[in-house]
Design an enzyme around this catalytic site. Structure first.
Site, PDB file in Angstrom:
ATOM      1  N   ASP A 164      61.223  56.237  21.286  1.00  5.37           N
ATOM      2  CA  ASP A 164      61.616  57.630  21.102  1.00  5.37           C
ATOM      3  C   ASP A 164      60.384  58.458  20.787  1.00  5.37           C
ATOM      4  O   ASP A 164      59.437  57.957  20.168  1.00  5.37           O
ATOM      5  CB  ASP A 164      62.635  57.766  19.967  1.00  5.37           C
ATOM      6  N   ASP A 178      68.168  59.453  26.249  1.00  5.04           N
ATOM      7  CA  ASP A 178      69.201  59.997  25.368  1.00  5.04           C
ATOM      8  C   ASP A 178      69.656  61.370  25.851  1.00  5.04           C
ATOM      9  O   ASP A 178      70.853  61.690  25.851  1.00  5.04           O
ATOM     10  CB  ASP A 178      68.681  60.109  23.937  1.00  5.04           C
TER      11      ASP A 178
END
Length: 205
Positions: A164, A178
């Protein structure tokens, strides 16, 4: 050709053809077939499988390339401020689900992602709606992006931590996979509210 002549007929033989045609049980004098309306009409248009996989491939490649750049250039480095304190690029490893939730259930989330991919692939066989193809393509590409991390990244197969790097202020850190999943999910909700089905038909409650 014979079938076309039977349906269209000619001025000379139309009466004779009507006289020779056997009566079907349940038929009426109007000549209406008893089988009319028995089978639902197929959705009009063509299947949107190519659109689904094109969107999925685009989302997957974009996510994969972005993570490769982040791992190479940003991991173990100071965060990069994009919009002051409101948006930064900061490399982290996330063992949980999207946005860092549920880190103790990595294997479960991996299985769920794999199941989502299988369901979408099966649904593609009756996909005629362009908006649904885009929505499912985003879901598929995002699921594949994070599933790739869980399979191939450390600490091990099906337990890998997802990369991330998008860090808004006062919000969880996430990645492009995401984002694709969330956008696809929102689009599916909107299409469902409008009554549009994946096969291109519209229903009203």
């Amino acid at each position: 050709m014979a079938e076309a002549e039977r349906i269209i007929g000619t001025p000379d033989d139309s009466d004779a053809a009507r006289a020779e045609e056997p009566q079907r049980p349940g038929g009426d004098e109007s000549g209406e077939s008893a089988e009319s309306g028995a089978a639902p009409a197929r959705p009009r248009g063509r299947r949107r499988i190519a659109v689904l996989f094109a969107v999925a491939a685009f989302a997957y490649v974009l996510d994969l390339v972005s993570k490769m750049i982040v791992v190479e250039k940003l991991e173990h480095q100071e965060p990069i401020e994009v919009i002051g304190d409101w948006l930064r690029f900061e490399a982290i490893r996330n063992a949980g689900a999207a946005f860092g939730f549920g880190e103790a259930f990595t294997v479960i989330f991996t299985v769920i992602a794999a199941a989502v991919i299988v369901v979408i692939a099966r649904l593609a066989r009756k996909l005629y709606s362009l908006p649904w193809a885009i929505a499912l393509g985003l879901l598929l590409g995002g699921a594949l992006g994070n599933l790739t991390d869980r399979i191939f990244r450390s600490p091990g197969v099906f337990q890998g931590a997802v990369v991330d790097f998008i860090a808004p202020k006062h919000f969880a850190v996430f990645n492009l996979a995401d984002s694709a999943i969330v956008c696809g999910g929102i689009l599916i909700v909107l299409l469902s509210f409008k009554g549009l089905d994946p096969d291109g038909t519209v229903h009203k409650d």
